[in-house]
Design an enzyme around this catalytic site. Structure first.
Site, mmCIF file in Angstrom:
data_model
loop_
_atom_site.group_PDB
_atom_site.id
_atom_site.type_symbol
_atom_site.label_atom_id
_atom_site.label_comp_id
_atom_site.label_asym_id
_atom_site.label_seq_id
_atom_site.Cartn_x
_atom_site.Cartn_y
_atom_site.Cartn_z
ATOM 1 N N HIS A 99 0.833 -1.167 0.010
ATOM 2 C CA HIS A 99 -0.006 -0.029 -0.155
ATOM 3 C C HIS A 99 0.874 1.153 0.003
ATOM 4 C CE1 HIS A 99 -3.761 2.171 1.716
ATOM 5 N NE2 HIS A 99 -3.084 3.000 1.013
ATOM 6 N N HIS A 158 1.123 4.860 -2.519
ATOM 7 C CA HIS A 158 0.850 5.603 -3.887
ATOM 8 C C HIS A 158 2.093 6.220 -4.323
ATOM 9 C CE1 HIS A 158 -3.462 5.106 -2.659
ATOM 10 N NE2 HIS A 158 -2.736 5.409 -1.274
ATOM 11 N N HIS A 173 -9.588 0.956 -1.102
ATOM 12 C CA HIS A 173 -9.474 1.524 0.388
ATOM 13 C C HIS A 173 -10.895 1.571 0.907
ATOM 14 C CE1 HIS A 173 -5.670 3.324 -1.148
ATOM 15 N NE2 HIS A 173 -5.581 4.129 -0.357
ATOM 16 N N GLU A 201 -11.030 3.616 6.282
ATOM 17 C CA GLU A 201 -10.026 4.525 6.583
ATOM 18 C C GLU A 201 -10.854 5.701 7.540
ATOM 19 O OE1 GLU A 201 -7.949 6.685 3.630
ATOM 20 O OE2 GLU A 201 -6.093 7.225 4.806
ATOM 21 N N ASP A 229 1.936 4.117 2.705
ATOM 22 C CA ASP A 229 0.879 5.098 2.171
ATOM 23 C C ASP A 229 1.278 6.118 1.200
ATOM 24 O OD1 ASP A 229 -1.820 5.426 1.598
ATOM 25 O OD2 ASP A 229 -2.340 6.268 3.536
HETATM 26 N N1 HPA Z 1 -6.543 7.302 0.974
HETATM 27 C C1 HPA Z 1 -7.125 7.771 0.225
HETATM 28 N N2 HPA Z 1 -6.914 8.193 -0.868
HETATM 29 C C2 HPA Z 1 -5.355 8.398 -1.007
HETATM 30 C C3 HPA Z 1 -4.711 8.063 0.136
HETATM 31 C C4 HPA Z 1 -5.300 7.560 1.184
HETATM 32 O O1 HPA Z 1 -4.617 7.214 2.285
HETATM 33 N N3 HPA Z 1 -3.532 8.344 -0.279
HETATM 34 C C5 HPA Z 1 -3.288 8.661 -1.548
HETATM 35 N N4 HPA Z 1 -4.540 8.796 -2.030
HETATM 36 ZN ZN ZN Z 2 -3.809 4.764 0.542
#
Ligand code: HPA
Ligand code: ZN
Length: 333
Positions: free
Chosen positions: A16, A18, A196, A199, A277
């Site tokens: 995970h 980005h 996702h 969160e 992340d």
């Molecule tokens: N959550 C949702 N979208 C995202 C994240 C995240 O942690 N990081 C980059 N885009």
């Molecule tokens: Zn993410």
């Protein structure tokens, strides 16, 4: 072996991350300059001062602004290569990295430019550092279903280079159900699927990710703990959660690392993994995340090893490769 040494020496997989979230301010400045794009900061210091997020949206606003300086293939290559160097330093030997094509195609950057730059970096990382990788293309959930379908269409010629699709961006108000049909088509085309969920959004969104999107993994998912029935389901199905401790702290999903539930989830038998992340924004890469939870939650060495083992077991590599890495981790003591 002491804990810091164990964290450093364990082979790890990152599931995970980005790639746009690995953009360090120094590189952002360099690329902005060579592309002659104005950014609203005078110095690296000023950029870092802007990183005082209090929720997901306040982070995303800055994250998308930073990505605006990426224009040509070399930019995407440099971005990914900088991340792979961090992986090499942290003994991350396999990554499954997210990229957000819509962030770039909506600015007129071709899909091919993005994927070609990233793929070339993946190939070089394998050759230079022995790091294997897969690419996962995320749909921006604040955009429409139609836009996601278009993006899926654009990805089809690159099917061999993209192992799966995911779902990111602003979670609350954009439930997985909005993308049920896109994900069905993606699965039909042979993509693996992740999303996702849980969160900032509720446990209900995790149910939707499982039942409607039929995900192979849940990204974040930490709010699943609020629903005992969901916990039972995750445990029974050995459904991986890609947890991101420093991200959760920075975006106020938890107020204190000592309150993070990753250890409780692990102890209850949920298949949790540790991930960074958006490491350049959230204060640390893979090993920083391990160190933060090891200290705040008093994890023991067996728990650290289990987290590293989980990262390979939850990955999309072959069973044979999983076995090889798991044995290497078990042999450390
Ligand atoms: N959550 C949702 N979208 C995202 C994240 C995240 O942690 N990081 C980059 N885009
Ligand atoms: Zn993410």
């Amino acid at each position: 072996m002491n804990q810091l040494e164990l964290i450093q020496r364990m082979p790890k997989a990152e599931l995970h991350v980005h790639i746009e979230g690995t953009f360090e301010p120094e590189l952002m400045f360099a690329i902005a300059q060579r592309n002659q794009i104005e950014i609203p900061y005078k110095s690296v210091e000023e950029v870092k001062q802007a990183y005082n997020f209090h929720n997901l949206q306040s982070f995303l606003d800055i994250y998308y602004a930073g990505a605006n300086v990426l224009i040509v293939e070399q930019d995407f290559y440099d971005l990914a290569m900088a991340y792979f160097k961090k992986c090499a330093a942290d003994h991350v030997v396999h990554t499954e990295m997210f990229f957000d094509p819509q962030t770039h195609t909506d600015r007129g950057v071709a899909f091919a430019t993005v994927i070609n730059g990233l793929q070339r970096a993946c190939d070089d990382a394998k050759a230079k550092f022995g790091i294997s990788s897969h690419l996962i293309m995320c749909f921006l959930r604040h955009l429409s279903e139609e836009a996601a379908f278009e993006t899926l269409q654009q990805a089809l010629p690159y099917k061999d280079q993209i192992i799966g699709v995911g779902l990111d961006s602003s979670e609350v108000g954009h439930p997985p159900s909005k993308f049920e049909r896109v994900f069905a088509q993606a699965r039909e085309e042979g993509f693996l699927v992740v999303a996702h969920a849980g969160e900032e959004g509720p446990a209900e969104y995790v149910w939707e990710a499982l039942d409607l999107l039929k995900v192979n993994r849940v990204d974040h998912g930490v709010r699943s703990e609020e629903d005992p029935k969901l916990m039972q389901r995750l445990i029974a199905e050995k459904m991986p959660l890609t947890v991101c401790p420093l991200s959760n702290l920075k975006l106020c999903v938890v107020n204190d690392m000592a309150d993070h539930n990753i250890r409780r989830l692990l102890q209850q038998g949920v298949h949790v993994t540790v991930n960074s992340d958006d490491p350049s924004y959230f204060g640390g890469y893979m090993n920083d995340n391990f160190i933060a939870i090891a200290e705040a939650l008093a994890l023991d060495n067996d728990e650290l090893k289990q987290l590293a083992i989980n990262s390979f077991e939850a990955s999309f590599i072959s069973d044979e490769d999983k076995q090889t890495w798991v044995e290497k981790i078990k042999a450390l003591n």
